[in-house]
Every structure is written in structure tokens, then in C-alpha cells.
Design an enzyme around this catalytic site. Sequence first.
Site, PDB file in Angstrom:
ATOM      1  N   LEU A  39      16.453 -28.161  36.532  1.00 50.85           N
ATOM      2  CA  LEU A  39      17.007 -26.701  36.990  1.00 50.85           C
ATOM      3  C   LEU A  39      16.117 -25.838  36.693  1.00 50.85           C
ATOM      4  O   LEU A  39      16.012 -24.665  37.429  1.00 50.85           O
ATOM      5  CB  LEU A  39      18.462 -26.722  36.262  1.00 50.85           C
ATOM      6  N   VAL A  82      12.710 -26.311  21.361  1.00 51.41           N
ATOM      7  CA  VAL A  82      13.398 -25.157  20.964  1.00 51.41           C
ATOM      8  C   VAL A  82      13.963 -25.393  19.692  1.00 51.41           C
ATOM      9  O   VAL A  82      14.734 -24.323  19.242  1.00 51.41           O
ATOM     10  CB  VAL A  82      14.689 -25.150  22.243  1.00 51.41           C
ATOM     11  N   TYR A 183      27.457 -33.495  23.241  1.00 52.93           N
ATOM     12  CA  TYR A 183      27.205 -32.797  24.427  1.00 52.93           C
ATOM     13  C   TYR A 183      28.166 -31.645  24.852  1.00 52.93           C
ATOM     14  O   TYR A 183      27.735 -30.355  24.902  1.00 52.93           O
ATOM     15  CB  TYR A 183      27.014 -33.757  25.699  1.00 52.93           C
ATOM     16  N   LYS A 187      27.773 -27.847  24.595  1.00 52.00           N
ATOM     17  CA  LYS A 187      27.773 -26.528  25.828  1.00 52.00           C
ATOM     18  C   LYS A 187      29.165 -25.834  25.572  1.00 52.00           C
ATOM     19  O   LYS A 187      29.184 -24.866  26.136  1.00 52.00           O
ATOM     20  CB  LYS A 187      27.908 -27.646  26.916  1.00 52.00           C
ATOM     21  N   PHE A 216      23.952 -32.324  39.170  1.00 49.74           N
ATOM     22  CA  PHE A 216      22.919 -31.984  39.909  1.00 49.74           C
ATOM     23  C   PHE A 216      21.697 -33.122  39.973  1.00 49.74           C
ATOM     24  O   PHE A 216      21.571 -33.727  38.946  1.00 49.74           O
ATOM     25  CB  PHE A 216      22.261 -30.851  39.324  1.00 49.74           C
TER      26      PHE A 216
HETATM   27  N1  LIG Z   1      21.488 -32.138  36.013  1.00 51.06           N
HETATM   28  C1  LIG Z   1      22.685 -32.047  35.831  1.00 51.06           C
HETATM   29  O1  LIG Z   1      23.666 -32.799  36.558  1.00 51.06           O
HETATM   30  C2  LIG Z   1      23.310 -31.133  34.690  1.00 51.06           C
HETATM   31  C3  LIG Z   1      24.679 -30.846  34.616  1.00 51.06           C
HETATM   32  C4  LIG Z   1      25.147 -29.983  33.824  1.00 51.06           C
HETATM   33  C5  LIG Z   1      24.189 -29.582  32.878  1.00 51.06           C
HETATM   34  N2  LIG Z   1      23.032 -29.716  32.920  1.00 51.06           N
HETATM   35  C6  LIG Z   1      22.079 -28.857  31.926  1.00 51.06           C
HETATM   36  O2  LIG Z   1      20.977 -28.220  32.704  1.00 51.06           O
HETATM   37  C7  LIG Z   1      19.894 -28.139  31.623  1.00 51.06           C
HETATM   38  C8  LIG Z   1      18.703 -28.646  32.497  1.00 51.06           C
HETATM   39  O3  LIG Z   1      18.790 -30.156  32.737  1.00 51.06           O
HETATM   40  P1  LIG Z   1      18.274 -30.955  33.953  1.00 51.06           P
HETATM   41  O4  LIG Z   1      18.964 -31.790  34.617  1.00 51.06           O
HETATM   42  O5  LIG Z   1      17.359 -29.748  34.762  1.00 51.06           O
HETATM   43  O6  LIG Z   1      17.463 -31.985  32.962  1.00 51.06           O
HETATM   44  P2  LIG Z   1      16.025 -32.329  32.950  1.00 51.06           P
HETATM   45  O7  LIG Z   1      15.583 -33.124  32.109  1.00 51.06           O
HETATM   46  O8  LIG Z   1      15.237 -32.397  34.290  1.00 51.06           O
HETATM   47  O9  LIG Z   1      15.210 -30.885  32.343  1.00 51.06           O
HETATM   48  C9  LIG Z   1      15.346 -30.457  31.185  1.00 51.06           C
HETATM   49  C10 LIG Z   1      14.071 -30.084  30.484  1.00 51.06           C
HETATM   50  O10 LIG Z   1      14.275 -30.018  29.040  1.00 51.06           O
HETATM   51  C11 LIG Z   1      13.129 -30.212  28.328  1.00 51.06           C
HETATM   52  N3  LIG Z   1      13.684 -30.336  26.971  1.00 51.06           N
HETATM   53  C12 LIG Z   1      14.522 -31.373  26.553  1.00 51.06           C
HETATM   54  N4  LIG Z   1      14.607 -31.007  25.019  1.00 51.06           N
HETATM   55  C13 LIG Z   1      13.741 -30.186  24.671  1.00 51.06           C
HETATM   56  C14 LIG Z   1      13.530 -29.195  23.659  1.00 51.06           C
HETATM   57  N5  LIG Z   1      13.979 -29.858  22.446  1.00 51.06           N
HETATM   58  N6  LIG Z   1      12.666 -28.297  23.625  1.00 51.06           N
HETATM   59  C15 LIG Z   1      12.102 -27.914  24.769  1.00 51.06           C
HETATM   60  N7  LIG Z   1      12.337 -28.517  25.741  1.00 51.06           N
HETATM   61  C16 LIG Z   1      13.027 -29.487  25.908  1.00 51.06           C
HETATM   62  C17 LIG Z   1      12.707 -31.360  28.752  1.00 51.06           C
HETATM   63  O11 LIG Z   1      11.461 -31.783  28.752  1.00 51.06           O
HETATM   64  C18 LIG Z   1      13.083 -31.056  30.393  1.00 51.06           C
HETATM   65  O12 LIG Z   1      11.847 -30.652  30.984  1.00 51.06           O
HETATM   66  C19 LIG Z   1      20.361 -28.994  30.476  1.00 51.06           C
HETATM   67  O13 LIG Z   1      20.815 -28.092  29.638  1.00 51.06           O
HETATM   68  C20 LIG Z   1      21.577 -29.930  31.067  1.00 51.06           C
HETATM   69  O14 LIG Z   1      22.375 -30.175  29.979  1.00 51.06           O
HETATM   70  C21 LIG Z   1      22.478 -30.629  33.892  1.00 51.06           C
END
Ligand SMILES: NC(=O)c1ccc[n+]([C@@H]2O[C@H](COP(=O)([O-])OP(=O)(O)OC[C@H]3O[C@@H](n4cnc5c(N)ncnc54)[C@H](O)[C@@H]3O)[C@@H](O)[C@H]2O)c1
Length: 277
Positions: A39, A82, A183, A187, A216
Site C-alpha cells: 500500500l 519505525v 494487531y 490498529k 488488499f
Molecule cells: N494488505 C492488507 O490486506 C491490509 C489490510 C489492512 C491493513 N493493512 C495495513 O496496511 C499497511 C501496509 O501493509 P501492506 O499490505 O502494504 O504490507 P507490506 O508487507 O506489503 O508492506 C509493509 C511495509 O512495511 C515495512 N515495515 C514493516 N515493519 C517495519 C518497521 N519496523 N519499520 C519500517 N518499515 C517496516 C515492510 O518492510 C514493508 O515494506 C500495514 O500497516 C498493514 O497492517 C494491510
Amino acid sequence: MKYTINRGKELGTDSFFHKRRKMDISAKTAFISGGASGLGEATARMIHQGGGNVMLFDLNAERGAALAGELGERADFAQGDVQDSGQLADAVAKGMERFGALHFCICCAGIGPPARVLGREGPASMDWFKGTVGINLIGSFDTVRLTAEQIAKNDPDQEGERGVVVMTASVAAFEGQIGQAAYAASKGGIVGMTLPIAREFAKLGIRVMTIAPGLFDTPLLASLPDEAKASLGAQVPFPSRLGKPSEFADTVRNIINSPMLNGSVIRLDGAIRMAPR
Ligand SMILES: NC(=O)c1ccc[n+]([C@@H]2O[C@H](COP(=O)([O-])OP(=O)(O)OC[C@H]3O[C@@H](n4cnc5c(N)ncnc54)[C@H](O)[C@@H]3O)[C@@H](O)[C@H]2O)c1
């Protein structure tokens, strides 16, 4: 049935159909945590395509450097966690030095490891709980805190706006499933802090919004076989599929464009309500 559209004159105001503002993102800079994947990556591509600058911050050095390299001009990357305020502060400073200002803070870094509170091996580990909250909630707070300090320095636009913060929660904030205690807590914390931060930042002209995505299609789900992904997608009422990362980015764009969106959470989920397990 015949529908008619009220014209401004009928409503007694010529300004009813005022020209919609569309914020020009060219030459504006977004700081994107988790910007190397999923995302965050889609949001980085959207901002960059719109002519903006992107400062990517991510744990994953390989993907972050590759994306910044691919985008080329107007993109930079800082590797970091982070959970580490010093690394975040260095990345914010790098963004300021490279692009001169920050206008948007997009928090996408996150993890979601599942575990039962009482598992086969006994009570869940506190490292699991603290780690998830530390990255998702505290990491988002720290990112907002440090970027907002810079966003507040911008000259306000004609409406007094200096910038926009978008955090990423999840529908798990509302319907956490079994295994998602950490989680969902992280959130839910993001949802909870959205309004008080928006209220505080109102005087600075910085809007604060949160998106709560459903399911997603990102690398977060990559470990699942296609069949499992299709089955998850089929649970979404409409459209019956996984969301596309570009659709998350579109929502970020809409938030940036809509001055009245402030202090609230947008569910982006095709009407899914998660079952208990
Ligand atoms: N994909 C889904 O269905 C979904 C649904 C609800 C919420 N989300 C939320 O959306 C956000 C993005 O998720 P995504 O699906 O793109 O996942 P993703 O794994 O593709 O991307 C997450 C990114 O965060 C980085 N990351 C993880 N821990 C980190 C840290 N400690 N410091 C810096 N970077 C860090 C990872 O390296 C990765 O590049 C997340 O917060 C996730 O919880 C995703």
C-alpha cells in the site's frame, strides 16, 4: 421515476456548485513509512506520478532502494525501523534536506503476526504483543510526531492548510479475529488517536485521517496460495475480490483533495465484516 438535479439557482445560491478544489501535489513532498512495498509503494507511485516528491522509509533496504532507483528523480529512500526514533528523525532530516519541505505523512509500515493469547505452548509472548504495538501504533505515532514538526513550518495555502497526515489502520480495529489481539489493539490505537491529533493540529492547518483497509492484494498476503486469496476475495460482498493497492492510493489522493475530510476513519473494504475466525 424521473430524477432531477437541483441547480444552484433553485437552491438560492450560485456558489452551491463551486469549483471543486483539487490539490496540486506537484512539487509537494510525501514521507511514506513502509513505502517500499504494498500500500505504501502504491501511494509512492501515485504521488510521484502526480509530480510530487517521495521520501521512502522502510526496513527493507533492497526493495526501498530499488523503488527509489526506479522512480529516479524526486524519490529518495532511507532504511530504518519505525521503532527507532533516531532512524526516523534522520530520515525526516534527509527528506527535508533533499526536498526542502514535507507536506504529507503517510504511515503504512506495519506487521500482523497472528497468535493466540493462550496457545498450545502456553500464554502468548509479550514480545509478540509489544512488538506489534511497537511497530504499528507507536511507530505510526512517532512518524506523525516527527513529520508534523516539519509540515507545520510550511506556508499555509489559501485555505490555511499546511499538509495532510494519513495513517493506516485495518478493519481488524473493529472486527479483530481470533489470533489478532495484538494487531487489533495496535490498529484500534491508530483509530483512537486520529481525532485527538486532528483536533490538536487544526490550528496548524494539518488534517489527520486514517484509512482502515479490508483485504488488499499486497506482499502481506503473498505467502497465501492463489486459492486462499481467491477464497478471501470471495468473502467481500462487492466487489468480490481483494482490493488493489492502487485503490488504496486513490483514497489517499481523495483525502488530500478533500478539505472537509479530517479527524475520521474511512473503511475501505467492499463492505466486508470479518468473521470471528
Ligand atoms: N494488505 C492488507 O490486506 C491490509 C489490510 C489492512 C491493513 N493493512 C495495513 O496496511 C499497511 C501496509 O501493509 P501492506 O499490505 O502494504 O504490507 P507490506 O508487507 O506489503 O508492506 C509493509 C511495509 O512495511 C515495512 N515495515 C514493516 N515493519 C517495519 C518497521 N519496523 N519499520 C519500517 N518499515 C517496516 C515492510 O518492510 C514493508 O515494506 C500495514 O500497516 C498493514 O497492517 C494491510
